[in-house]
Design an enzyme around this catalytic site. Structure first.
Site, PDB file in Angstrom:
ATOM      1  N   LEU A 147     -34.264 -10.274   0.655  1.00  0.00           N
ATOM      2  CA  LEU A 147     -35.676  -9.904   0.569  1.00  0.00           C
ATOM      3  C   LEU A 147     -36.126  -9.213   1.862  1.00  0.00           C
ATOM      4  O   LEU A 147     -37.272  -9.317   2.257  1.00  0.00           O
ATOM      5  CB  LEU A 147     -36.531 -11.138   0.299  1.00  0.00           C
ATOM      6  CG  LEU A 147     -36.450 -11.742  -1.111  1.00  0.00           C
ATOM      7  CD1 LEU A 147     -37.312 -12.988  -1.225  1.00  0.00           C
ATOM      8  CD2 LEU A 147     -36.884 -10.726  -2.170  1.00  0.00           C
TER       9      LEU A 147
ATOM     10  N   THR B 124     -13.506  -4.162  -8.433  1.00  0.00           N
ATOM     11  CA  THR B 124     -14.683  -4.238  -9.306  1.00  0.00           C
ATOM     12  C   THR B 124     -14.500  -3.252 -10.458  1.00  0.00           C
ATOM     13  O   THR B 124     -14.467  -2.039 -10.242  1.00  0.00           O
ATOM     14  CB  THR B 124     -15.947  -3.902  -8.487  1.00  0.00           C
ATOM     15  OG1 THR B 124     -16.039  -4.865  -7.432  1.00  0.00           O
ATOM     16  CG2 THR B 124     -17.195  -3.956  -9.349  1.00  0.00           C
TER      17      THR B 124
ATOM     18  N   CYS C 289     -20.686  -0.563  -2.283  1.00  0.00           N
ATOM     19  CA  CYS C 289     -20.753  -1.431  -3.467  1.00  0.00           C
ATOM     20  C   CYS C 289     -22.037  -1.262  -4.273  1.00  0.00           C
ATOM     21  O   CYS C 289     -21.987  -0.871  -5.435  1.00  0.00           O
ATOM     22  CB  CYS C 289     -20.603  -2.886  -3.031  1.00  0.00           C
ATOM     23  SG  CYS C 289     -19.063  -3.157  -2.133  1.00  0.00           S
TER      24      CYS C 289
ATOM     25  N   ALA D 212     -37.138  -6.017   3.499  1.00  0.00           N
ATOM     26  CA  ALA D 212     -37.526  -4.630   3.188  1.00  0.00           C
ATOM     27  C   ALA D 212     -36.928  -3.706   4.244  1.00  0.00           C
ATOM     28  O   ALA D 212     -36.700  -4.107   5.385  1.00  0.00           O
ATOM     29  CB  ALA D 212     -39.048  -4.518   3.185  1.00  0.00           C
TER      30      ALA D 212
ATOM     31  N   ASP E 169       0.865  -1.189   0.000  1.00  0.00           N
ATOM     32  CA  ASP E 169       0.000   0.000   0.000  1.00  0.00           C
ATOM     33  C   ASP E 169       0.899   1.237   0.000  1.00  0.00           C
ATOM     34  O   ASP E 169       1.979   1.210   0.603  1.00  0.00           O
ATOM     35  CB  ASP E 169      -0.914   0.013   1.234  1.00  0.00           C
ATOM     36  CG  ASP E 169      -2.151   0.856   1.008  1.00  0.00           C
ATOM     37  OD1 ASP E 169      -3.256   0.289   0.947  1.00  0.00           O
ATOM     38  OD2 ASP E 169      -2.000   2.101   0.873  1.00  0.00           O
TER      39      ASP E 169
HETATM   40  C1  UGA Z   1     -22.231  -6.505  -1.402  1.00  0.00           C
HETATM   41  C2  UGA Z   1     -22.495  -7.927  -1.919  1.00  0.00           C
HETATM   42  O1  UGA Z   1     -23.464  -8.578  -1.094  1.00  0.00           O
HETATM   43  C3  UGA Z   1     -21.206  -8.776  -1.953  1.00  0.00           C
HETATM   44  O2  UGA Z   1     -21.449 -10.035  -2.535  1.00  0.00           O
HETATM   45  C4  UGA Z   1     -20.170  -8.008  -2.791  1.00  0.00           C
HETATM   46  O3  UGA Z   1     -18.930  -8.703  -2.822  1.00  0.00           O
HETATM   47  C5  UGA Z   1     -19.937  -6.636  -2.198  1.00  0.00           C
HETATM   48  O4  UGA Z   1     -21.196  -5.910  -2.189  1.00  0.00           O
HETATM   49  C6  UGA Z   1     -18.922  -5.920  -3.044  1.00  0.00           C
HETATM   50  O5  UGA Z   1     -19.201  -5.649  -4.220  1.00  0.00           O
HETATM   51  O6  UGA Z   1     -17.768  -5.749  -2.600  1.00  0.00           O
HETATM   52  P1  UGA Z   1     -21.927  -5.420   1.050  1.00  0.00           P
HETATM   53  O7  UGA Z   1     -21.941  -4.084   0.342  1.00  0.00           O
HETATM   54  O8  UGA Z   1     -20.869  -5.690   2.047  1.00  0.00           O
HETATM   55  O9  UGA Z   1     -21.822  -6.617  -0.042  1.00  0.00           O
HETATM   56  O10 UGA Z   1     -23.306  -5.544   1.811  1.00  0.00           O
HETATM   57  P2  UGA Z   1     -24.670  -6.356   1.642  1.00  0.00           P
HETATM   58  O11 UGA Z   1     -24.781  -7.349   2.732  1.00  0.00           O
HETATM   59  O12 UGA Z   1     -24.835  -6.844   0.270  1.00  0.00           O
HETATM   60  O13 UGA Z   1     -25.738  -5.188   1.928  1.00  0.00           O
HETATM   61  C7  UGA Z   1     -25.819  -4.039   1.074  1.00  0.00           C
HETATM   62  C8  UGA Z   1     -26.933  -3.122   1.515  1.00  0.00           C
HETATM   63  O14 UGA Z   1     -28.205  -3.728   1.263  1.00  0.00           O
HETATM   64  C9  UGA Z   1     -26.940  -2.777   2.993  1.00  0.00           C
HETATM   65  O15 UGA Z   1     -27.258  -1.412   3.142  1.00  0.00           O
HETATM   66  C10 UGA Z   1     -28.029  -3.649   3.588  1.00  0.00           C
HETATM   67  O16 UGA Z   1     -28.599  -3.104   4.747  1.00  0.00           O
HETATM   68  C11 UGA Z   1     -29.010  -3.678   2.436  1.00  0.00           C
HETATM   69  N1  UGA Z   1     -29.890  -4.878   2.428  1.00  0.00           N
HETATM   70  C12 UGA Z   1     -29.360  -6.115   2.258  1.00  0.00           C
HETATM   71  C13 UGA Z   1     -31.263  -4.709   2.514  1.00  0.00           C
HETATM   72  O17 UGA Z   1     -31.781  -3.571   2.649  1.00  0.00           O
HETATM   73  N2  UGA Z   1     -32.074  -5.813   2.465  1.00  0.00           N
HETATM   74  C14 UGA Z   1     -31.568  -7.069   2.297  1.00  0.00           C
HETATM   75  O18 UGA Z   1     -32.366  -8.031   2.252  1.00  0.00           O
HETATM   76  C15 UGA Z   1     -30.186  -7.225   2.201  1.00  0.00           C
END
Ligand code: UGA
Length: 454
Positions: free
Chosen positions: A251, A122, A261, A253, A30
Site C-alpha cells: 500500500l 511463471t 514480474c 503509493a 544453463d
Molecule cells: C513480485 C512479487 O512480490 C513476488 O511475490 C513474486 O514472486 C515476484 O514478483 C515474481 O513473480 O517473481 P518483485 O517483482 O521482486 O516480486 O518485486 P515487488 O517487491 O513485488 O515490487 C514490484 C514493484 O512494485 C516495484 O516496482 C515496487 O517498487 C512496486 N511497489 C511495491 C510499490 O510501488 N508499492 C508497494 O507498496 C509495493
C-alpha cells in the site's frame, strides 16, 4: 534428494543454491557457458543479498554443481525443475513459452527413470499439461514421469530469505507420488502446503501477483484523491493496513510498479481472460492506472519547471525498479529519467547497485553517473527520488541544501518527512500529500466543475 534445476536466472539460481543449502544434492543447468563459469568462480550474474555466500559455500561442500549439459544434470535426479524465462510477448501480452517448452522436449529426451518434472517458471494456465505432452512425445517409450506445478513467490532483493521463510508452498500435481516427492523438499519449512491441481496452482501465481499489483494501483489512485482532498495517503494506508482483512503490505503509493514480474504477469492474466472470452475490466484499469502514475509524477516536475528543461540539471536518486536489487527491467525510475532527458534536462544519476545496468540502457548522452548520493546533487536545480532505497529516506537535508543550486525535491516514493523537508526550506512535491509545492489551489478547478454540475 537429488535435484536438477534448469535455468540460472533469479528463480533458478536462488532455488538451486537454497535447495543445496537445505542438504540436497543439486545440479544447476544453463546453456550459457560463460555464465556457468562466472557462477562457479563466485561472480553472480545478479545482485541478490546473501546469494554469493550460499552458492560458494554449497559448491565448497560439494552439494552444488553447475553444468551446461542437461543430460548430466538430470542423471539420477528425483526432481527436475524448469526455471527458465517466460518474457512478455510484445504483440499480445502473452507469456512467451518457447524456452519452457524447449526445455520440456529436452527433458523428455533425457529421461533415465522416474522423475517429477516441476515447473517453477511463471506460466499461464494449461502450460503444465503442454509440458507433460511434450515430455511424453520426446521420452523413450514407456518412460515413467509426472509433472508438477510449483510456482515461486520470491521477491527480488530478498529472495534467499523468502525461500527460507514463506507463508505457503503451492504444489499442483496429478499423482500422489508426485505430491509426496515435491512436498518432501519443503516439509521442514514452517509453511502451509497447498496441494491442488495443475491449473489452479498456475492460476494462484498469476492471481497473487495481479492482486498485489491491484493493491498498488488502488493506493496510487487513492493518492490522487488524497492530494485533491487534502488527506495524506501514507496516513490513510497506515490506517487501512491495520485491518488484517486489508493488510498493511503493498500500500505504498509511488510512481507505479515495475520489474520483470508485475507488468508481465498482469498483462498475461489479462490475455488469458480475453482468450477465455472474458474482459477482466479490473485488470485493464490496474494497468492503465500504473501507466498514468508516472505521468502524474512528471506533471509535478513540469508544473514547477515548465515543459522545457533545457539548461536544467536534475539529480535522480534510484534507477533500479525497486530497492535492494540491480534489476532495471521495466523500471519506472528509468522511464522517468528518459522523460526528463527528453524534455532537455541534464541528468545526474545515482543508484547503489543498478548503475552499470542502467548505463547499458540509457547510455551516456545527457547523463552523468555519480559515485554517491550527495555528489549527484552538486549544483542541481532539482532532486527526484525515484527508487525506494532506504538510504534515500535518510538524507541530511542541510547537506542537500549546501550541494544543490535549486531548492526543490520531487519525492516519487514518499521517502522523506514532509514537515522536515519544508522546514528545511525546500519546495516539496510528494505523492498523495498536500505539500508546499504550490498544490493548494491546484485541483480546485476540478471541484468547481463538479460544483457547477450539481
Ligand atoms: C513480485 C512479487 O512480490 C513476488 O511475490 C513474486 O514472486 C515476484 O514478483 C515474481 O513473480 O517473481 P518483485 O517483482 O521482486 O516480486 O518485486 P515487488 O517487491 O513485488 O515490487 C514490484 C514493484 O512494485 C516495484 O516496482 C515496487 O517498487 C512496486 N511497489 C511495491 C510499490 O510501488 N508499492 C508497494 O507498496 C509495493
Amino acid at each position: 534428494m537429488k535435484l536438477c534445476v534448469v535455468g540460472t536466472g533469479y528463480v533458478g539460481l536462488v532455488g538451486a543454491a537454497v535447495f543445496a543449502d537445505w542438504g540436497n544434492e543439486v545440479v544447476g543447468v544453463d546453456i550459457d557457458e560463460e555464465k556457468i563459469k562466472k557462477i562457479q568462480s563466485g561472480e553472480m550474474p545478479i545482485y541478490e543479498p546473501g546469494l554469493a555466500e550460499i552458492v560458494l559455500d554449497n559448491i565448497d561442500q560439494g552439494r552444488l554443481t553447475f553444468t551446461t549439459s542437461l543430460a548430466k544434470g538430470m542423471k539420477d535426479a528425483d526432481l527436475v525443475f524448469i526455471c527458465v524465462g517466460t518474457p512478455q510477448d510484445d504483440k499480445t501480452g502473452a507469456a512467451n513459452l518457447s524456452a519452457v517448452l524447449g526445455v520440456a522436449a529436452e527433458i523428455g529426451g533425457n529421461l533415465d527413470g522416474y522423475k517429477v518434472v516441476v515447473t517453477k517458471s511463471t506460466v499461464p494456465v494449461g502450460t503444465n499439461e503442454r509440458v507433460k505432452q511434450i515430455v511424453r512425445e520426446n521420452a523413450p517409450k514407456g518412460a515413467h514421469f509426472d509433472v508438477a506445478s510449483n510456482p515461486e513467490f520470491l521477491r527480488e532483493g530478498s529472495s534467499v530469505e523468502d525461500m527460507n521463510v514463506t507463508d505457503r508452498v503451492v504444489i499442483g500435481a496429478e499423482s500422489e507420488k508426485a505430491f509426496e516427492k515435491v512436498k518432501s523438499l519443503y516439509d521442514h519449512l514452517n509453511a502451509v502446503i497447498v496441494e491442488t491441481d495443475l491449473r489452479s496452482a498456475e492460476m494462484i501465481k498469476y492471481a497473487s501477483n495481479s492482486f498485489l499489483a491491484t493493491k498498488i494501483s488502488f493506493i496510487n489512485e487513492m493518492a490522487q484523491i488524497c492530494e485533491r482532498a487534502g488527506a495524506d495517503v501514507s496516513e490513510v494506508a497506515y490506517g487501512m493496513g491495520l485491518d488484517k482483512r486489508v493488510g498493511k503490505y503493498f500500500l505504498r503509493a509511488g510512481i507505479g510498479y515495475g520489474g520483470s514480474c508485475f507488468p508481465k504477469d498482469v498483462a498475461a492474466l489479462y490475455k488469458t481472460s480475453t482468450d477465455k472470452a472474458y474482459d477482466f475490466k479490473l485488470l485493464r484499469s490496474v494497468m492503465e492506472v500504473n501507466e498514468n502514475q508516472r505521468h502524474y509524477f512528471m506533471d509535478k516536475v513540469t508544473d514547477y519547471f515548465g515543459m522545457n528543461l533545457d539548461g536544467k540539471t536534475i539529480a535522480c536518486l534510484g534507477l533500479a525498479f525497486k530497492s535492494n536489487t540491480d534489476d532495471i527491467r521495466e523500471s519506472v525510475s528509468i522511464k522517468i529519467v528518459q522523460a526528463l532527458r527528453g524534455l532537455g534536462a541534464k541528468i545526474k544519476a545515482y543508484d547503489p547497485k543498478a548503475m552499470e545496468n542502467a548505463q547499458g540502457v540509457l547510455g551516456d548522452f545527457g547523463i552523468e553517473y555519480g559515485e554517491g548520493i550527495y555528489e549527484v546533487m552538486k549544483d542541481a536545480d532539482g532532486l527526484c527520488l525515484l527508487t525506494e532505497w532506504s538510504q534515500f529516506g535518510e538524507l541530511d537535508l542541510e547537506r542537500v541544501k549546501q550541494e544543490m543550486k535549486g531548492k526543490v525535491i520531487f519525492d516519487g516514493r514518499n521517502l522523506l518527512d514532509k514537515e522536515a523537508v519544508e522546514k528545511a526550506g525546500f519546495t516539496y512535491f510528494a505523492i498523495g500529500k498536500r505539500t508546499n509545492g504550490g498544490e493548494y489551489g491546484r485541483f480546485e478547478g476540478g471541484s468547481a466543475i463538479l460544483k457547477d454540475a450539481s
